[in-house]
Enzyme design. Structure first.
Site, PDB file in Angstrom:
ATOM      1  CB  CYS A  99     -33.534 -38.205 -39.794  1.00  0.00           C
ATOM      2  SG  CYS A  99     -34.686 -36.538 -38.403  1.00  0.00           S
ATOM      3  CB  CYS A 190     -39.068 -33.337 -44.525  1.00  0.00           C
ATOM      4  SG  CYS A 190     -37.606 -33.147 -43.948  1.00  0.00           S
TER       5      CYS A 190
END
Length: 342
Positions: A99, A190
């Site tokens: 990410c 997440c």
């Protein structure tokens, strides 16, 4: 200077924005929204709708503009799909490092340079940048997650809280009455949104039972509950009885066999990295490799480079070397680069 701050709705990025504004910069708060639903209560994740709201409130208090980018599809394509595909092929991926490279740090900075003409993108990471080099922070170091960020991206990245402790950051937040001063840290992956990893993966991967086999004796010791539920080095939850402690040492995805063995079968004296991201040149000595976040760095004997891979020879054998994880190479506290363990 015009500085965008990647604001997760947490205390670190909020204080980073405050410090930059106090220094006289033109600051813009930027928050990425990766999904529209709320997470489970007490889930320790970031980039949720509640985090977007918290970031907006902080920006209003600081008197800086705030923008939200809906990158749900981009995040799915570059991180979630990669994560699921990795597990399907028997790997243990590190989605946070991916990410940082492909979405919320390096790519976000590039995107904002092109679209908003910013000078820098700042984040709340615990990372030190000195003379263009990434170094370990003194506390809560997160430089490991920067190992895949391209060298050219460092030109427009900055980390204002890298020299600070968590307590110092919280003290500043309390002093200026930020509502996120005592917000819990995001630690979970997440997009799991508080779900158990096994439950999440079972939505996408067939968890078919198979044999658990001893790597040396080739004896079948029991049945596993789905090979993708296990990672290299795992000891607990195997569900087999044996006279010595056993660890997961290998996974045969095609045959659906989980191989286990004593600790010595985990030992590796060399690690191969693919897709190596070079930040600095290798040194002759005092180099280390870190193979998991918060794991102990392992001294390097020497490094061999070829066209496709970087091979790290170790001074002492390593355990729990999981394919798919990130291997980050350091010279002292300086991050030299990193790649995917293969």
């Amino acid at each position: 200077m015009i500085i965008a701050v990647g604001m997760s709705g947490g205390v670190d990025s909020s204080v980073a924005a405050y410090l930059l504004k106090e220094q006289g910069h033109d600051v813009i708060g930027v928050t990425l929204r990766f999904y529209k639903e709320e997470c489970k209560e007490n889930a320790r994740v970031c980039c949720s709708p509640k985090d977007v709201q918290d970031a907006r409130i902080v920006c209003d208090m600081l008197g800086i503009p705030h923008i939200t980018l809906d990158w749900e599809n981009l995040f799915k394509e570059r991180v979630i799909d990669y994560f699921i595909k990795s597990y399907k092929t028997g790997l243990t991926p590190n989605p946070c490092a991916i990410c940082n490279k492909d979405v919320k740090t390096a790519f976000l900075g590039f995107y904002l340079k092109q679209t908003a003409d910013i000078d820098f993108l700042a984040t709340g990471h615990y990372v030190i940048k000195e003379e263009g080099k990434i170094k370990r922070a003194k506390e809560k170091d997160q430089s490991y997650f920067m190992a895949l960020v391209p060298k050219q991206s460092l030109d427009y990245l900055m980390f204002p809280v890298g020299y600070m402790t968590k307590q110092e950051i919280r003290d500043i937040a309390k002093k200026i009455n930020l509502p996120v001063a005592n917000k819990i840290e995001s630690q979970d992956v997440c997009f799991l949104k508080g779900m158990d990893l096994e439950d999440y993966l079972s939505q996408f991967i067939d968890m078919t039972q198979g044999d658990i086999v001893h790597i040396a004796t080739q004896k079948t010791l029991g049945k596993h509950k789905g090979i993708h539920r296990y990672t290299i080095g795992q000891r607990h939850g195997l569900g087999v009885s044996y006279h010595k402690p056993l660890y997961v040492v290998e996974k045969d995805i095609e045959k659906n066999i989980l191989y286990v063995g004593e600790k010595e079968y985990l030992l590796k004296d060399a690690i191969t990295l693919k897709d190596y991201n070079k930040l600095e040149d290798f040194e002759k000595d005092n180099m280390y490799i870190q193979i998991r976040y918060n794991s102990k760095p392992i001294p390097i004997k020497h490094i061999e480079e070829n066209k496709d891979n970087v091979i790290i020879f170790l001074k002492e054998p390593a355990t729990q070397v999981a394919k798919g994880q990130v291997g980050a190479i350091y010279f002292g506290d300086i991050l030299l680069g990193g790649g995917i363990i293969s």
